[in-house]
Design an enzyme around this catalytic site. Structure first.
Site, PDB file in Angstrom:
ATOM      1  N   LYS A  97       0.828  -1.221   0.000  1.00 27.04           N
ATOM      2  CA  LYS A  97       0.000   0.000   0.000  1.00 27.04           C
ATOM      3  C   LYS A  97       0.857   1.264   0.000  1.00 27.04           C
ATOM      4  CE  LYS A  97      -3.971  -2.221   2.110  1.00 27.04           C
ATOM      5  NZ  LYS A  97      -4.528  -2.792   3.337  1.00 27.04           N
ATOM      6  N   TYR A 144      -6.539  -4.280  -6.761  1.00 29.28           N
ATOM      7  CA  TYR A 144      -6.201  -4.336  -5.339  1.00 29.28           C
ATOM      8  C   TYR A 144      -5.667  -5.723  -4.951  1.00 29.28           C
ATOM      9  CZ  TYR A 144      -6.731  -4.300  -0.292  1.00 29.28           C
ATOM     10  OH  TYR A 144      -6.504  -4.407   1.055  1.00 29.28           O
ATOM     11  N   TYR A 146      -2.610  -0.779  11.596  1.00 22.56           N
ATOM     12  CA  TYR A 146      -3.995  -0.988  12.005  1.00 22.56           C
ATOM     13  C   TYR A 146      -4.217  -0.363  13.377  1.00 22.56           C
ATOM     14  CZ  TYR A 146      -3.221  -4.292   8.264  1.00 22.56           C
ATOM     15  OH  TYR A 146      -2.853  -4.849   7.090  1.00 22.56           O
ATOM     16  N   VAL A 170      -0.300  -8.668   6.386  1.00 28.48           N
ATOM     17  CA  VAL A 170      -0.654  -9.950   7.008  1.00 28.48           C
ATOM     18  C   VAL A 170       0.199 -11.106   6.510  1.00 28.48           C
ATOM     19  CG1 VAL A 170      -3.036  -9.348   7.568  1.00 28.48           C
ATOM     20  CG2 VAL A 170      -2.509 -10.396   5.350  1.00 28.48           C
TER      21      VAL A 170
END
Lengths: 311, 311, 311, 311
Positions: free
Chosen positions: D68, D192, D243, D261
């Protein structure tokens, strides 16, 4: 032919005696924690005035949130529909929403049967009074409805609520920040905690609920509230009377009702009966485990429901 | 003496004609935006089979969420109480919570009348079928209930929902992430969008709702569902039928009902009447402005309410 | 060559004087509402001890939430990392979440710079003290940090907070319901309200913040806290120091900082400078409108940012 | 004297080898579930170009959300600050808020590093392209940054994301309902999912992150982005990169970073180093358990932190 209510009550009392899963007695109010979960009582007062009793029907218990019905009725008598500018009439969704919604909805509680709403009702009932007088007036009103002078406030319970009721004090301060509590918080919560501590037996409670089955009338004493207001209080009990299990109660039992963490439930079938059950153990939703079950039996055995055409 | 329903309907139609605040027609579905807010229609079918009509009672309109009542009835016929493992029975609190609660409650919608819940119902009705067959089956069921073969899907509306229904597609994908949608999302939403696009007139809708006032029976066709299930669907309509104005509808009107953004409302008084009203302008809660008002008149003029003892 | 800080401050003061959009002075605390939005002050204390002042740099203002930095430092000195069992270290998301999260997270505030977290910090600082002593201790600590005995509590502000701070009292009661406030609420909020009412000038504030730019040391007085703790307080200021505009402050200015509704901001560039700005008008996020703008100028003119490699 | 980075990396690799609590490998993406938690790799690229490697530093892993950072950099190159009209810059509070806030904030995600925000970034990068071209462009950009033509998309992972990514598809549809996704959802999520499936080794990742430690410059290739933009991306990584553990990462480690992740983390100390760690087991917050621990060691052993004055 009308159902034989005493036989039905007897059958239910017998069934409840053998239930092993009796729920958990509320422990967050010290005064409640010591009550035995073995208790079960039931009282049915019919529209014709006949009474059926069973189990511990004449033993007083702490009415807790059930008393909100009478406090609401009194507040509506004082300020009428102006009350609805300060309290909503919608179910609250789930438990955690109450305080979110207080914030999102600018200090206006969703309905008069969640704690925040009942605290606003207490604020209304306090107007022009000392806390002691406001509680006295509510007690006189309930005694009048039940035609029973023995109903009283359990001072031990009232004190234990006062000592541990931080969450309710938080709600009251929060609403005061939005201008929706008009009196000093400690006086409002004083009224609220004493109101929750009113003790009644199933018989007293079922008698006190008669005006709701009789469109606002009392057989001997005449009109208490208008038929329209009685309908509306019943509607609020049906949509909001059991916290986040209100929908399930309507689905399974189909009667307006109001429960309290003391284990009592008042239920009403307009034109038929005012019913009170009590058993101190609570289910996961905070409603009396056996009380809910007993009312489900009762609905099945009588066929009574506001959602049915049967007469 | 029973009320003269035709006179009552006439009086309401006349009163509605002079109302200036008629609400706002829904614009988010292109096919709905062009309907004139001048329309008002009403149909009452009594328990004895008599019919009272007024205004545009025979003009078809888009039933939208009203059709959720029939889809739910069909799904319960297929899977019975197993449905309740996938959908709750509680009011949703306020609008914005629906998706919070989907997350907090692991993809289980609060009740079958919010969009998420109705999408699960569509998923149930799709089992073993092609989307076209599932819609065909629902349409046949509604035609049977209304005893009218003319009821159909408005394909223009169905297509415009398909093109703009991103939010519903989002809900379906979201629930699929939790395993609570079993079929491919585009097929489930295909069924859902076509179901919403079923067009009916007030007369057809009131006729289709008769089984809910008659404890699950149809006069000529026999039992549709059990009395218990009819009561329960009525209970769900009362507690969850009007989005976040369900409590207010119960408070003011006191009848199980279900509204749709097309401006239609189906209301039921068990043992008395099945009532349909339609006026396309919506109030702030997304329910028909004049439809709600008309039902409030109707409740006042007939004295009918599930919360009253009157017979 | 190091930047000429006095020239930079002069340039910023001149630029701020011509700004017309100066934000809105906080009105919810009566004592703050009367302050003129015309004020602007700035003070920069460099790592080498040199000082640059501009505008109303020596006029005291109400530090409000800026004082939370010093109260946190003191509480960490008392209980160390045990504090983090009672307060989190995460940004709070948006404003309305604070109370949701208090409920969802069992009375544990997200961080020590939101009101709920600062109230827990006040509860820690109160341990073993009377409220008056706890405030006295904090005041002595701040005077020591700033090397200035004139810093005091504005009693008028403190009283006006006490009278209107229902929301903070609500938060405190709410956390006490979860067991996360250990002293009587009125004593804790007494400390909290007085702490918010500490008045300081930009010069005093910038001096009081020196230990955060110097890895926990004070030039003349030695070590105040460990280097690790200084880094960590800086990290908290960066991620949580500006309510729901913390991310934007980090993005645009790139310095640890803490703002207050009195219009003050303390910002720190480790190894470079401790900076205080003050202008009473607030932007939509509740941070000083000109203060934020001035710091953005300052970051641009000096090239200083914790996110840059420049030295 | 600068720290001996190879010794430090060696020490960390040795320490990590003896750790027994290694977290849980992500299982919701089938392609990730089979990776062994025994892996640990680390790569440090210094400002002077020297490289320290340890463990599985040259084994490719799925970068997932770490990518990202590069997608954001590319989108800012395309539309500049206009991006911020469609994505916010604030931490998201806790996990469950993402979708609440999407609703409350009208389809505007809180920041570009939560999934919803990264989907908007993918929508920006898709403009004027086929999905395949958009991914190709991003891949070329990352290869350029890392100066390594071997970086590729893991098609098995990409396909397994496509099949199970209902939640991300839900987010995309939800934002499209608000008009904040401009291309068909399946094309946006196609980009994505492929972006998440970009595989890189620690060495490749640390090299790709060099522009963020060097104020936007690459030693041999010149300016990639402006110094201001590099600072701002670092700020976003610090406040939003982990997060709901972003605050804790800033508190404990004090470096801008972004985790995925797949178990990878990219961290940056402006002017000092670009660091990549990888270990597939995740902690309760969804960040690499050993990766986080290794960076904490690294911060302690080097003394590097953006919140410290040390040079």
């Amino acid at each position: 032919m009308p159902p034989d209510l005493q036989s039905i009550v007897d059958e239910i009392v017998a069934a409840m005696a053998t239930e092993e899963a009796r729920g958990k007695v509320a422990t967050y109010i010290p005064g409640l924690a010591t009550v035995s979960p073995a208790h079960f009582g039931m009282a049915v007062v019919s529209a014709d005035g006949s009474v059926a009793l069973g189990g511990d029907a004449e033993l007083p218990f702490s009415t807790q949130s059930v008393s909100k019905v009478f406090a609401l009725t009194m507040a509506l008598g004082k300020v009428g529909d102006q009350l609805w500018a300060r309290v909503g009439r919608e179910p609250s969704g789930n438990a955690f929403n109450s305080i979110v919604q207080l914030e999102a909805e600018q200090g206006i509680p969703r309905n008069p049967f969640i704690n925040a709403g009942a605290i606003v009702v207490a604020d209304v009932n306090l107007a022009g009074h000392q806390p002691r007088e406001a509680i006295g007036e509510l007690l006189r009103f309930i005694r009048f409805l039940a035609d029973d002078e023995d109903i009283h406030v359990d001072e031990v319970i009232a004190r234990s609520e006062t000592e541990t009721g931080f969450r309710n004090i938080a709600l009251a301060n929060y609403m005061r920040a939005f201008g929706n509590i008009h009196h000093p918080v400690e006086r409002v919560t004083g009224v609220y905690f004493h109101q929750c501590a009113i003790a009644m037996s199933c018989l007293q409670l079922a008698r006190a609920g008669r005006y709701l089955m009789l469109d606002g009338l009392l057989p001997d004493a005449g009109r208490v509230i208008s038929a329209r207001r009685a309908r509306r209080i019943n509607a609020l009990m049906l949509t909001c009377g059991h916290y986040d299990a209100s929908g399930d109660f309507a689905f399974r039992i189909g009667m307006p009702g109001k429960s309290g963490v003391g284990g009592g439930i008042l239920a009403v079938v307009p034109g038929k009966a005012s019913i009170a059950v009590w058993s101190p153990g609570l289910n996961a939703s905070g409603n009396s485990q056996l009380g809910t079950k007993a009312l489900e039996h009762f609905a099945r055995l009588t066929g009574w429901s506001v959602f049915s055409s049967r007469d």
